[in-house]
Design an enzyme around this catalytic site. Structure first.
Site, PDB file in Angstrom:
ATOM      1  N   GLU A 187      -1.870   8.989  -1.152  1.00  0.00           N
ATOM      2  CA  GLU A 187      -2.910   8.161  -0.524  1.00  0.00           C
ATOM      3  C   GLU A 187      -4.235   8.907  -0.428  1.00  0.00           C
ATOM      4  O   GLU A 187      -5.303   8.309  -0.561  1.00  0.00           O
ATOM      5  CB  GLU A 187      -2.452   7.741   0.866  1.00  0.00           C
ATOM      6  CG  GLU A 187      -3.442   6.883   1.632  1.00  0.00           C
ATOM      7  CD  GLU A 187      -2.900   6.441   2.967  1.00  0.00           C
ATOM      8  OE1 GLU A 187      -3.423   5.448   3.514  1.00  0.00           O
ATOM      9  OE2 GLU A 187      -1.941   7.066   3.473  1.00  0.00           O
ATOM     10  N   ASP A 217       0.824  -1.201   0.000  1.00  0.00           N
ATOM     11  CA  ASP A 217       0.000   0.000   0.000  1.00  0.00           C
ATOM     12  C   ASP A 217       0.861   1.254   0.000  1.00  0.00           C
ATOM     13  O   ASP A 217       0.518   2.264  -0.597  1.00  0.00           O
ATOM     14  CB  ASP A 217      -0.919   0.008   1.225  1.00  0.00           C
ATOM     15  CG  ASP A 217      -0.135  -0.076   2.531  1.00  0.00           C
ATOM     16  OD1 ASP A 217       0.874  -0.790   2.558  1.00  0.00           O
ATOM     17  OD2 ASP A 217      -0.528   0.561   3.524  1.00  0.00           O
ATOM     18  N   ARG A 237       6.042   4.105   5.703  1.00  0.00           N
ATOM     19  CA  ARG A 237       5.692   4.068   7.115  1.00  0.00           C
ATOM     20  C   ARG A 237       5.727   2.634   7.643  1.00  0.00           C
ATOM     21  O   ARG A 237       6.103   1.695   6.933  1.00  0.00           O
ATOM     22  CB  ARG A 237       4.317   4.704   7.345  1.00  0.00           C
ATOM     23  CG  ARG A 237       3.137   3.958   6.740  1.00  0.00           C
ATOM     24  CD  ARG A 237       1.848   4.730   6.973  1.00  0.00           C
ATOM     25  NE  ARG A 237       0.686   4.041   6.407  1.00  0.00           N
ATOM     26  CZ  ARG A 237      -0.249   4.651   5.686  1.00  0.00           C
ATOM     27  NH1 ARG A 237      -0.165   5.941   5.428  1.00  0.00           N
ATOM     28  NH2 ARG A 237      -1.281   3.958   5.225  1.00  0.00           N
ATOM     29  N   ASP A 238       5.329   2.463   8.872  1.00  0.00           N
ATOM     30  CA  ASP A 238       5.351   1.134   9.491  1.00  0.00           C
ATOM     31  C   ASP A 238       4.129   0.335   9.048  1.00  0.00           C
ATOM     32  O   ASP A 238       3.268  -0.014   9.838  1.00  0.00           O
ATOM     33  CB  ASP A 238       5.412   1.262  11.023  1.00  0.00           C
ATOM     34  CG  ASP A 238       4.253   2.071  11.587  1.00  0.00           C
ATOM     35  OD1 ASP A 238       3.630   2.858  10.837  1.00  0.00           O
ATOM     36  OD2 ASP A 238       3.961   1.912  12.790  1.00  0.00           O
ATOM     37  N   GLU A 239       4.094   0.015   7.743  1.00  0.00           N
ATOM     38  CA  GLU A 239       2.989  -0.774   7.190  1.00  0.00           C
ATOM     39  C   GLU A 239       3.519  -1.602   6.034  1.00  0.00           C
ATOM     40  O   GLU A 239       3.911  -2.736   6.214  1.00  0.00           O
ATOM     41  CB  GLU A 239       1.848   0.151   6.772  1.00  0.00           C
ATOM     42  CG  GLU A 239       0.551  -0.579   6.478  1.00  0.00           C
ATOM     43  CD  GLU A 239      -0.640   0.356   6.459  1.00  0.00           C
ATOM     44  OE1 GLU A 239      -1.717  -0.084   6.037  1.00  0.00           O
ATOM     45  OE2 GLU A 239      -0.513   1.522   6.868  1.00  0.00           O
ATOM     46  N   HIS A 259       1.294   6.125  -2.870  1.00  0.00           N
ATOM     47  CA  HIS A 259       0.196   5.190  -2.621  1.00  0.00           C
ATOM     48  C   HIS A 259      -0.554   5.059  -3.943  1.00  0.00           C
ATOM     49  O   HIS A 259      -1.272   5.960  -4.326  1.00  0.00           O
ATOM     50  CB  HIS A 259      -0.710   5.803  -1.546  1.00  0.00           C
ATOM     51  CG  HIS A 259      -1.325   4.823  -0.625  1.00  0.00           C
ATOM     52  ND1 HIS A 259      -0.749   4.494   0.578  1.00  0.00           N
ATOM     53  CD2 HIS A 259      -2.470   4.121  -0.686  1.00  0.00           C
ATOM     54  CE1 HIS A 259      -1.519   3.641   1.228  1.00  0.00           C
ATOM     55  NE2 HIS A 259      -2.569   3.384   0.467  1.00  0.00           N
ATOM     56  N   TRP A 313     -11.962  -5.664  -1.548  1.00  0.00           N
ATOM     57  CA  TRP A 313     -10.636  -6.113  -1.126  1.00  0.00           C
ATOM     58  C   TRP A 313     -10.535  -7.626  -1.385  1.00  0.00           C
ATOM     59  O   TRP A 313      -9.711  -8.058  -2.193  1.00  0.00           O
ATOM     60  CB  TRP A 313     -10.415  -5.776   0.352  1.00  0.00           C
ATOM     61  CG  TRP A 313      -9.879  -4.396   0.571  1.00  0.00           C
ATOM     62  CD1 TRP A 313      -8.641  -4.062   1.034  1.00  0.00           C
ATOM     63  CD2 TRP A 313     -10.548  -3.140   0.329  1.00  0.00           C
ATOM     64  NE1 TRP A 313      -8.506  -2.688   1.095  1.00  0.00           N
ATOM     65  CE2 TRP A 313      -9.652  -2.102   0.671  1.00  0.00           C
ATOM     66  CE3 TRP A 313     -11.814  -2.787  -0.147  1.00  0.00           C
ATOM     67  CZ2 TRP A 313      -9.984  -0.749   0.553  1.00  0.00           C
ATOM     68  CZ3 TRP A 313     -12.152  -1.444  -0.263  1.00  0.00           C
ATOM     69  CH2 TRP A 313     -11.245  -0.451   0.074  1.00  0.00           C
ATOM     70  N   ASP A 345      -6.311  -2.253  -2.787  1.00  0.00           N
ATOM     71  CA  ASP A 345      -5.456  -1.380  -3.593  1.00  0.00           C
ATOM     72  C   ASP A 345      -4.992  -2.114  -4.851  1.00  0.00           C
ATOM     73  O   ASP A 345      -4.961  -1.548  -5.949  1.00  0.00           O
ATOM     74  CB  ASP A 345      -4.227  -0.951  -2.783  1.00  0.00           C
ATOM     75  CG  ASP A 345      -4.576  -0.331  -1.437  1.00  0.00           C
ATOM     76  OD1 ASP A 345      -5.418  -0.899  -0.732  1.00  0.00           O
ATOM     77  OD2 ASP A 345      -3.980   0.689  -1.080  1.00  0.00           O
TER      78      ASP A 345
END
Length: 902
Positions: free
Chosen positions: A755, A463, A467-469, A776, A536, A476
């Site tokens: 995003e 995604d 960042r922490d992802e 994103h 999704w 997506d």
């Protein structure tokens, strides 16, 4: 006529294939027009010499009367583990011409059976603290080869990430191997031809391991060690000698382990490297490792090992910074000019023990200072400690950052623009398409779309990369898949990733939000358990269908069918005899336009915003759409009972949708752009109300003056308007430069897709730090419309893989030209139109063995010429008629130049 670009399972000369019947594809190049293949012949042998001499062939297809030139299955003798096969092909065309044999290509098989593995799993035999990042393990072994080497192949994998070297040299440019999969069920191994790296006599093999996804920090919850606490290695090298014998070098208890210069390596937090602890000789022969530790043998087995079939991650570009900045806070920052994913490489001097620290950010704040709040917990920090022996070069191995700006600290020396550079890292998917038009802002948008793809397609489609992802969000991915396939050759990438849907799908058929699934209990959101959200989970069906449509790949439908059916049956069960999917959590039209900022800030659910589309409406619309895809897929695969069942189900869902969500006047209960887009695109509006529904969509766009859609509504918005007869409204949205719009971000200096529509607000401030990625790709899904409607290069959904396609541009007065190139499975396609006040011109390129249906704006065939000659005098052009202000033609392969007087 030539036969070129031979591919096996989408790849040139691949090694380590798992398919027992590899599929072969080729392209035909011929300057004549209207060329098609009538027959082909394939020959295969286990050596180039045998292939040339036509001796000891393992397959000779003979002449096969067929126009098939993609996905031709190997039909020769049974293949063996590690076997290399050379092949060549020739074709006959419709002019009764026979080509020469193509240049030869090859493929090499992987390991078929568990007992092919002779190596043992090994782990470093020293103590570690698994609660925090620890130094990277270094593992090595020396061995002596006494004979002349004919061929050598390495088969290897690990828990974590690895870098392999032989005799001090890296074996491959591949990064982040063995990749990210659902490790418990699917752990990839790689195969490398290492014949050239080995020598007769002394040899040394060395590995460095990194935490990676296996035991590094993962997910925003601060989790670590999701798959295990110890890194481990499995490797074997088979060496075939010229005398016919062979030898195996394997991981066993003779290996040595130690730590070295990499003190920590973490995907989110970065890498720390102490050059004083490194040795350039550790992976070379005759290194003194007597003080190193041993290894521990582990019984992890090989049942979960699968041959790698994805696209390797590599450094694909190097970028020099464009500016050196001293911020208002007095910090030293370099601007690369482009938001990239990867890392920084530098060449600098320092005294022994000096250090330099690099931090990474996507943007500067309104005052011009370094901004990292949107990275959340990710430190994105690389630290290097100098040896102190002249100019030293460094770049990390086992981390990646999403960034445009680099802050340098803890370094006392001078740094110039020439001392550092950005290294662009992503899955090395070949460029497939190019789009360009006369509007420079739209061209920048297209570049941003591709940069967003490059930044987020790193072994899995993430995604966001900063960042922490950085997780494989399914929603997506499915909305962006058609655009991804226009821009890059994505077949192998998606084929690999879809296997993890099977691994992570529940027995009841429900599909997780992210794949590989590392979110527990909804990731702490409190919304759900992290499964079953429409738009999704539908990726389980939509992405294989997209791969089939674009590449003609029926095998992916076959391999994913039970997974696809599982999701369909889950929706059927949840909807019951009401045929409305209104149970479980759904994201809905995620991040749709929020009319009031105050509400936006306080909203616990970002999918509910100012332009709120009822989630039950969205979920039921996707239920209907996916059921239609399942009906088509079941029909293609010959599963008649399933096809009939889904065909009978669709009208019931449609009636339920219309009863629940559509009034008698064609108004949807959620009177939003997203609602009308989904209902129109999926064919859910009653025929007598389609025009009224389309007009309501147009009225809403005109009322707001901009789009209001989120993740699910935006990808189909412009196409729904175009298909409904309102291309000028779609262009109005495209050219809008005010928030919210695609070009708003471009005017704010974006070099990737954001995003959120207002990642940077009109007043220059930032959106909520909790979720504000500047890389994103989801909203970049408009790229499909740029290719297919602006430039007019459109997939014909009735004939997959562009065997037949459409050139159907929708010109606008705001553009003087638009051009799209696309390299299909059959070769390059071109659609290039330009116009002035008097003339509309269209240049078209059609590959051999395909045909195209052309639509040119106009009403009079007497005004249409090709190559300066009236079109009705061109033998290769078939006039099909006139419809909706378009002149319809059909053409075969070749280059064409059409010109129509207005």
């Amino acid at each position: 006529m030539k036969v070129t670009n031979l591919k096996t399972e989408y790849k040139s000369n691949p090694v380590g294939l798992k398919a027992c019947s590899p599929r072969l594809s080729w392209e035909i190049v011929d300057e004549k027009r209207n060329v098609s293949q009538n027959a082909y012949q394939v020959k295969c042998a286990t050596s180039k010499l045998d292939l040339q001499n036509e001796s000891k062939l393992i397959w000779n297809s003979g002449r096969i009367d067929s126009d098939q030139s993609i996905h031709v299955e190997y039909g020769g003798r049974e293949l063996q583990s590690g076997q290399r096969v050379y092949w060549t092909v020739k074709v006959w065309n419709n002019y009764k011409e026979e080509s020469e044999w193509s240049a030869s290509a090859f493929w090499e098989m992987g390991l078929f059976n568990d007992d092919d593995w002779k190596a043992q799993w090994i782990e470093p035999a020293y103590k570690e603290d698994p609660s925090d990042s620890t130094p990277s393990p270094y593992l090595r072994k020396e061995f002596h080869l006494k004979k002349n080497i004919k061929k050598a192949a390495a088969y290897l994998t690990c828990h974590g990430l690895y870098e392999l070297s032989l005799n001090g040299e890296k074996v491959s440019e591949d990064l982040f191997t063995p990749g990210w999969t659902s490790y418990e069920q699917r752990l990839q191994y790689q195969t490398y031809d290492v014949t050239e790296q080995l020598i007769s006599g002394k040899n040394a093999i060395g590995f460095v391991l990194g935490d990676g996804w296996y035991r590094g920090y993962l997910v925003w919850q601060g989790n670590k060690n999701l798959y295990g606490e110890k890194l481990a290695l499995l490797c074997q090298i088979r060496i075939d000698y010229e005398d016919g014998s062979h030898e195996m070098i394997v991981t066993d208890d003779s290996w040595k382990s130690n730590t070295g210069a990499i003190l920590k390596s973490d995907i989110y937090h970065g890498e720390t490297y102490d050059a004083r602890l490194g040795s350039e000789a550790w992976n070379k022969p005759d290194f003194d490792d007597q003080n190193w530790f041993g290894v521990t043998i582990k019984e992890y087995g090989v049942a979960n090992l699968v041959s790698s079939e994805g696209v390797p991650v590599r450094i694909t570009e190097t970028i020099k910074p464009i500016e050196k900045i001293i911020t208002p806070k007095g910090e030293l920052v370099f601007d690369l000019g482009q938001n990239i994913v990867g890392w920084v490489r530098f060449r600098l001097k320092g005294n022994a023990g000096d250090q330099i620290t690099l931090h990474h950010a996507e943007v500067l704040d309104p005052e011009g200072n370094f901004y990292t709040d949107n990275l959340r917990a990710a430190k994105a920090e690389d630290t290097y400690i100098f040896r102190g022996d002249g100019v030293e070069e460094f770049e990390p191995r086992f981390t990646f950052h999403g960034f445009r700006f680099v802050r340098v600290s803890d370094y006392s020396g001078d740094i110039s623009l020439d001392d550092i550079e950005g290294r662009v890292v992503h899955s090395d998917m070949p460029l497939a398409g190019e789009f360009e038009c006369s509007d420079p802002l739209v061209n920048r948008l297209q570049k941003n779309i591709d940069w967003g793809l490059r930044g987020n397609f790193l072994d899995v489609p993430t995604d966001c990369p900063q960042r922490d992802e950085r997780l494989g969000w399914t929603g997506d991915a499915q909305i962006f898949a058609p655009t991804a396939c226009f821009n890059r050759d994505a077949a192998s990438f998606y084929t690999k990733w879809m296997k993890d849907y099977i691994a992570d799908q529940r027995e009841d058929g429900s599909v997780p939000w992210v794949v590989p699934n590392v979110i527990e209990d909804g990731g702490g959101t409190g919304w759900s358990d992290g499964f079953g959200a429409t738009g999704w989970a539908d990726a389980a069906v939509i992405i294989p269908w997209t791969v089939y449509q674009v590449y003609g790949d029926q095998r992916i439908l076959e391999e994913q069918y039970e997974s696809m059916k599982g999701w369909e049956e889950y929706m059927i069960k949840e909807s019951g005899d009401r045929y409305l999917y209104d149970t479980v959590f759904h994201f809905g039209d995620w991040l749709s336009f929020a009319e009031y900022y105050s509400y936006y800030y306080n909203a616990p659910d970002y999918g509910y915003a100012g332009a709120n589309t009822d989630k039950d409406l969205v979920a039921t619309a996707y239920f209907y759409y996916t059921t239609g895809l399942m009906q088509q897929i079941a029909t293609i695969l010959g599963k008649a009972a399933d096809a009939d069942r889904y065909a009978a189900l669709r009208p019931k869902i449609k009636v339920a949708f219309q009863t629940e969500f559509i009034t008698q006047t064609g108004r949807l209960t959620s009177n939003t752009q997203a609602a009308y887009v989904l209902a129109l695109s999926f064919g859910l509006i009653p025929d007598n109300l389609v025009a009224k529904a389309a007009k309501r969509l147009v009225d809403d766009v005109n009322h707001f003056g901009h789009l209001t859609t989120g993740f699910l509504g935006t990808p189909m918005l412009c196409q729904a308007l175009t298909d409904s007869g309102y291309p000028e409204i779609a262009y109005k949205l495209l050219f809008n430069k005010r928030y919210p719009s695609w070009l708003y971000a471009v005017t704010k200096g974006a070099t990737t897709i954001w995003e959120r529509w207002d990642g940077i607000k009109p007043d220059g401030s930032f959106q909520d730090v909790g979720m504000n990625s500047f890389n994103h790709y989801a909203y970049g899904a408009v790229g499909e419309w740029l290719y297919s409607s602006v430039a007019g290069l459109k997939l014909d959904t009735s004939v997959p893989a562009y065997k037949q396609f459409k050139i159907k541009p929708y010109p606008t007065e705001e553009l003087t030209f638009a051009k799209a190139k696309y390299h299909s499975m059959y070769g390059e396609i071109l659609s290039h139109w330009e116009q002035d006040d008097d003339t509309f011109k269209l240049n078209v390129k059609v590959p051999a063995n395909t045909k195209a249906l052309i639509e040119i704006p106009g009403s009079d065939f007497s005004k249409l010429k090709e190559g300066g000659i009236p079109v009705d005098q061109i033998q290769e052009v078939e006039i099909m008629g006139f419809e909706d202000g378009k002149l319809l033609l059909e053409i075969g392969s070749g280059d064409y130049k059409f010109e129509c007087s207005k």
